[in-house]
Design a protein around this motif. Sequence first.
Motif, mmCIF file in Angstrom:
data_model
loop_
_atom_site.group_PDB
_atom_site.id
_atom_site.type_symbol
_atom_site.label_atom_id
_atom_site.label_comp_id
_atom_site.label_asym_id
_atom_site.label_seq_id
_atom_site.Cartn_x
_atom_site.Cartn_y
_atom_site.Cartn_z
ATOM 1 N N ALA A 287 150.373 55.755 37.310
ATOM 2 C CA ALA A 287 150.371 54.066 37.143
ATOM 3 C C ALA A 287 151.605 53.989 38.089
ATOM 4 O O ALA A 287 152.797 54.578 37.554
ATOM 5 N N ARG A 288 152.280 52.531 37.810
ATOM 6 C CA ARG A 288 153.346 51.465 38.774
ATOM 7 C C ARG A 288 153.781 51.018 37.109
ATOM 8 O O ARG A 288 153.766 50.159 36.106
ATOM 9 N N ILE A 289 155.192 51.487 36.421
ATOM 10 C CA ILE A 289 156.325 51.203 35.668
ATOM 11 C C ILE A 289 157.208 50.603 36.560
ATOM 12 O O ILE A 289 158.088 50.637 37.321
ATOM 13 N N THR A 290 158.092 49.650 35.600
ATOM 14 C CA THR A 290 158.742 48.436 35.584
ATOM 15 C C THR A 290 159.167 48.462 34.298
ATOM 16 O O THR A 290 158.319 48.193 32.730
ATOM 17 N N LEU A 291 160.681 48.663 34.511
ATOM 18 C CA LEU A 291 161.609 49.010 33.246
ATOM 19 C C LEU A 291 162.691 47.271 33.169
ATOM 20 O O LEU A 291 162.891 46.964 34.139
ATOM 21 N N ASN A 292 163.269 46.612 31.848
ATOM 22 C CA ASN A 292 163.151 46.138 31.607
ATOM 23 C C ASN A 292 164.673 45.915 30.868
ATOM 24 O O ASN A 292 163.929 46.915 29.919
ATOM 25 N N ARG A 293 164.971 45.330 31.114
ATOM 26 C CA ARG A 293 166.601 46.008 29.829
ATOM 27 C C ARG A 293 167.576 43.961 29.533
ATOM 28 O O ARG A 293 168.102 44.047 30.530
ATOM 29 N N THR A 300 161.385 49.447 39.426
ATOM 30 C CA THR A 300 159.949 50.242 39.398
ATOM 31 C C THR A 300 159.562 51.783 39.555
ATOM 32 O O THR A 300 160.183 51.795 41.010
ATOM 33 N N TYR A 301 158.755 52.434 39.382
ATOM 34 C CA TYR A 301 158.331 53.761 39.265
ATOM 35 C C TYR A 301 157.260 53.858 39.393
ATOM 36 O O TYR A 301 156.497 52.392 38.978
ATOM 37 N N ASN A 302 156.476 54.759 39.802
ATOM 38 C CA ASN A 302 155.558 55.098 39.902
ATOM 39 C C ASN A 302 155.920 56.544 38.974
ATOM 40 O O ASN A 302 156.287 57.573 39.438
ATOM 41 N N ALA A 303 154.692 57.223 37.796
ATOM 42 C CA ALA A 303 153.924 58.008 37.678
ATOM 43 C C ALA A 303 153.511 59.307 37.616
ATOM 44 O O ALA A 303 153.272 58.888 39.303
ATOM 45 N N ASP A 304 153.613 60.072 37.853
ATOM 46 C CA ASP A 304 152.981 61.420 38.671
ATOM 47 C C ASP A 304 151.214 61.564 37.840
ATOM 48 O O ASP A 304 150.861 60.505 37.472
ATOM 49 N N LEU A 309 156.614 60.037 33.551
ATOM 50 C CA LEU A 309 157.310 59.554 34.133
ATOM 51 C C LEU A 309 158.752 59.974 33.965
ATOM 52 O O LEU A 309 159.100 59.070 31.921
ATOM 53 N N ILE A 310 159.569 60.501 34.011
ATOM 54 C CA ILE A 310 161.328 60.127 33.510
ATOM 55 C C ILE A 310 162.536 59.647 34.573
ATOM 56 O O ILE A 310 162.057 59.794 35.264
#
Length: 401
Positions: A287-293, A300-304, A309-310
Motif C-alpha cells: 500500500a502507498r502511504i503518505t505522512l503529513n504533519r 511518501t512510502y510503500n508498505a511491505d 511500514l516503519i
Amino acid sequence: MRKGSAAALILLIALTISMIAPIQASRISFNYRKPLGRFSRFLEVEFIGDGIRESFIGEDVIDLRALPPGTYHIIARWMGVEVGRWVISLDRGNLALNLDLAMTDLSIRVVDLEGRALQNFMVEIDPNIYGELRSVGGMITIRAIPTTINYVLKVSWRSPIYGTLSSTEVSILPSEVNGLKEIALPVGDIRIRVVDPMGRPISGAAVSLAGIEAKTDARGEVVYSQVPLEVNGSPISYELKVSRDGEIIYSGVIEVSRVKTSLVIMAELYDLKIRVEGAMDQPLPYARITLNRGGVELGTYNADEGGYLIIPDLPLSDYTAEAEWKGFKGSTTITKNDLRAGRVAVIKLPPYMEILGIPLTFSSLIILVLGIIVGIVLIVIGLMEYMMWRGRRLGVYPPKK
C-alpha cells in the motif's frame, strides 16, 4: 739618631699611614644578567660596614669613595623584596664589582588543551612585584621578576564565539620555571553525539550550543572547537538544543569540564509503525502511504508485502497517515501518546477480498454473489424453457395450448 734608623722609622710610619688610609674609589654595578635599565628605579641598596651605613635608591650603579679597608655587607631590595646579599672585603686601591640580582625574565606560551595558541587572554600576578607584564602573540612576557618569592599566575580567556570565560591558576617560583614553557587553559573541543532511544545515530539534526548551530554528520556527531571548559576549576554549563525538521527533539543544559568533553544526547525521536488492513483484517500488500504533519506532507512510502511500514526517528508530534491501495483510500491520526507508547497505527480500507486480482468490498461482494445467483437462476430458467420448447418440437411434450 743615626741616618739609617731615621729612614727606617720614616718608612714604618709611611706604611702604617698607607694601611689605615682609605681606598681611592669603589664602583658597584647591579644587574640580572642584563642591565636593569628603567627598572632600576625600584632598586634600593644598603651598604653597611665599619661604622658606615649608606642607602642608595633608584641607582643600579653606585660610586663609593674614601672607604677604609675592611669587610662590608651589601643588601639589595627590589620593590621591597630582597634580591641579593653579599659580603665583600675591601683593600687598598680602586675596586669595581658587578653583582647579579636574584631576578629573571619569564616567557610563557598560553595554549588550549589541544596545544593551539590562544590570543587576547588576560593575566594577573600575585603579588604585584615585577617590572613589566606583556601579553602579545599568545605569549606572556614578564620582565624583572624576583626569583626569591612564590607567585600565583592567573590566566583567563573569554571565547569570542560562546561568550564564556575560562581560567586557571598556576603557582610558580621563578627560580624553578625553566621547565615551564606554556600554560594550558581548560579550553578544548566538545564532541556531541545525538542518538535516538534505540541508540541509532541521528544525522542531519540541528544542534545549538550556546546559540551556535551545527549539523550532525552521518555518525550523528558534531564537534565544537575551542570551547571554555572550566573556570577556576569548576565545570561550565551550556544550554543545548537539538531539532529535526523544525521540531525540538532535545532541550536541556549540559556540563563540560577537562574530563568531560564527549557527550551522548538521547533525542526524543520515535518510530512510527503503520499497518494497512482490509475489512477482514487481512494485510493489503505494498500500500502507498503518505505522512503529513500540520498539513505539510513529509514523505511518501510503500508498505511491505504484509501491509506493514516503519518510519524511523520522527519528532514527537501529531501525524496524519493516508493510505491508498488499488484505488481505495483511508487515513488515520497518530498522536504523541501513540508514538511514546509505540502503538501500531492501523489504516482500515474497504476491500473485503480480492477475486482474480480485483478487490471487492463487502457490499460489492454481496452484489456479485447475488448477481451470480440471479444469473444462475436465469440460466436455469432459460435452459428449462429451451428444453420445453425443444421437447414440443420433438413431440416429447404435448403442444402448448
